[in-house]
Design a protein around this motif. Structure first.
Motif, PDB file in Angstrom:
ATOM      1  N   LEU A  79       0.833  -1.201   0.000  1.00 10.80           N
ATOM      2  CA  LEU A  79       0.000   0.000   0.000  1.00 10.80           C
ATOM      3  C   LEU A  79       0.868   1.252   0.000  1.00 10.80           C
ATOM      4  N   THR A  80       0.248   2.350  -0.412  1.00  7.28           N
ATOM      5  CA  THR A  80       0.919   3.648  -0.355  1.00  7.28           C
ATOM      6  C   THR A  80      -0.083   4.717   0.046  1.00  7.28           C
ATOM      7  N   ALA A  81       0.418   5.770   0.676  1.00  5.21           N
ATOM      8  CA  ALA A  81      -0.419   6.899   1.063  1.00  5.21           C
ATOM      9  C   ALA A  81       0.483   8.103   1.243  1.00  5.21           C
ATOM     10  N   ASP A  82      -0.105   9.282   1.178  1.00  8.09           N
ATOM     11  CA  ASP A  82       0.647  10.509   1.402  1.00  8.09           C
ATOM     12  C   ASP A  82       0.746  10.766   2.902  1.00  8.09           C
ATOM     13  N   LEU A  83       1.933  11.079   3.350  1.00  4.74           N
ATOM     14  CA  LEU A  83       2.143  11.450   4.747  1.00  4.74           C
ATOM     15  C   LEU A  83       3.079  12.645   4.782  1.00  4.74           C
ATOM     16  N   SER A  84       2.520  13.788   5.142  1.00  5.45           N
ATOM     17  CA  SER A  84       3.292  15.034   5.223  1.00  5.45           C
ATOM     18  C   SER A  84       4.005  15.337   3.914  1.00  5.45           C
ATOM     19  N   GLY A  85       3.304  15.096   2.800  1.00  3.32           N
ATOM     20  CA  GLY A  85       3.849  15.440   1.496  1.00  3.32           C
ATOM     21  C   GLY A  85       4.812  14.423   0.914  1.00  3.32           C
ATOM     22  N   ARG A  86       5.013  13.304   1.574  1.00  3.51           N
ATOM     23  CA  ARG A  86       5.891  12.252   1.066  1.00  3.51           C
ATOM     24  C   ARG A  86       5.116  10.950   0.964  1.00  3.51           C
ATOM     25  N   ASN A  87       5.477  10.127  -0.010  1.00  5.31           N
ATOM     26  CA  ASN A  87       4.806   8.846  -0.190  1.00  5.31           C
ATOM     27  C   ASN A  87       5.276   7.848   0.864  1.00  5.31           C
ATOM     28  N   LEU A  88       4.315   7.229   1.508  1.00 10.03           N
ATOM     29  CA  LEU A  88       4.575   6.211   2.521  1.00 10.03           C
ATOM     30  C   LEU A  88       4.214   4.851   1.932  1.00 10.03           C
ATOM     31  N   TYR A  89       5.043   3.850   2.181  1.00  7.29           N
ATOM     32  CA  TYR A  89       4.801   2.503   1.645  1.00  7.29           C
ATOM     33  C   TYR A  89       4.847   1.502   2.796  1.00  7.29           C
TER      34      TYR A  89
END
Length: 268
Positions: free
Chosen positions: A251-261
């Protein structure tokens, strides 16, 4: 943005090539010209890194501080060097090699006091012998902020970027949205030790490799990773692809403007 291992690798290269000798320093672009004139012709004493900051020391009150940011880079060439091309912020030339700096977000001459103030704002760097992981733990242990965000906060931990953040959390099965204060000291010590080892490997190889031996391509019978970042990783930039351990889509999501995986199964 280059992660801490890249800056430490640069520091070792520049220290080996330029430290202990007189160097010529100028600013073809002009933006660093006044400061460059103050160290031009001086002996470069040492080069070191703290997190994502590179420090060329010409004396206690003459330290050239560089932060590459997203687009900064050094290019090395043997002397005699060709005439500068493009917007070269700083050219540093030694007896056998020279280096051009382009596109940094910071290139400035600092005093010793200013360097001390800079370092006081940074968290411990896993690649420095003087690092104190207890300082980071004190911040983590009382924070409601997610561990994923805290690992990227340079005031908490210096040098860790998006790749090492995603990978170390996967390697220890930590859900990225876990509040820092719920991590636990024992888990933090494991994470710190793993970062020390992984990032030291990055300094040696010049790339980020985080998969364990049993998950290497030749062992699993899979093709090597094809990515401009290089290195074998578990989840970074692998959104939608099967987890190398459990086959669940990453999965991926935006966290504080950076992509989180992350893997929702391995990191429950």
């Amino acid at each position: 943005m280059p992660e801490g291992h890249t800056l430490h690798r640069l520091a070792r290269l520049h220290h080996r090539r330029y430290a202990g000798t007189e160097v010529r320093v100028r600013s073809p672009q002009g933006r660093f010209a006044a400061d460059a004139s103050l160290v031009d012709g001086s002996v470069l004493e040492r080069v070191e890194a703290h997190g994502k900051h590179l420090l060329h020391s010409f004396g206690p009150d003459r330290v050239v501080h560089v932060h590459l940011g997203l687009y900064g880079k050094f290019t090395e060439a043997p002397v005699p060097m060709e005439e500068p091309r493009g917007k070269v912020r700083m050219r540093l030339v030694g007896s056998t090699y020279g280096t051009d700096l382009r596109g940094p977000i910071a290139c400035q001459l600092l005093t010793g006091a200013e360097v001390a103030a800079l370092r006081s704002r940074l968290g411990p760097d896993p690649l420095r012998e003087d690092a104190d992981p207890e300082r980071a733990w004190e911040r983590l242990a009382r924070s409601r902020t997610s561990i994923a965000a805290l690992l990227m906060d340079q005031k908490v931990l210096a040098g860790v970027g998006n790749v090492y953040r995603a990978e170390v959390l996967f390697r220890h099965g930590i859900p990225p949205h876990t509040p820092g204060r719920e991590l636990g000291r024992e888990r933090w010590q494991l994470v710190w030790s793993d970062l020390v080892e992984l990032m030291a490997g990055g300094v040696r190889s010049g790339r980020i490799d985080t998969v364990r031996p049993e998950h290497e391509p030749e062992v699993m019978g899979r093709a090597p990773r094809q990515d401009r970042h290089g290195g074998e990783v578990y989840v970074y930039r692998r959104a939608g692809q099967p987890c190398l351990v459990c086959a669940t889509p990453v999965l991926t999501a935006d966290l504080s403007g950076r992509n989180l995986y992350w893997c929702p199964s391995c990191q429950q």
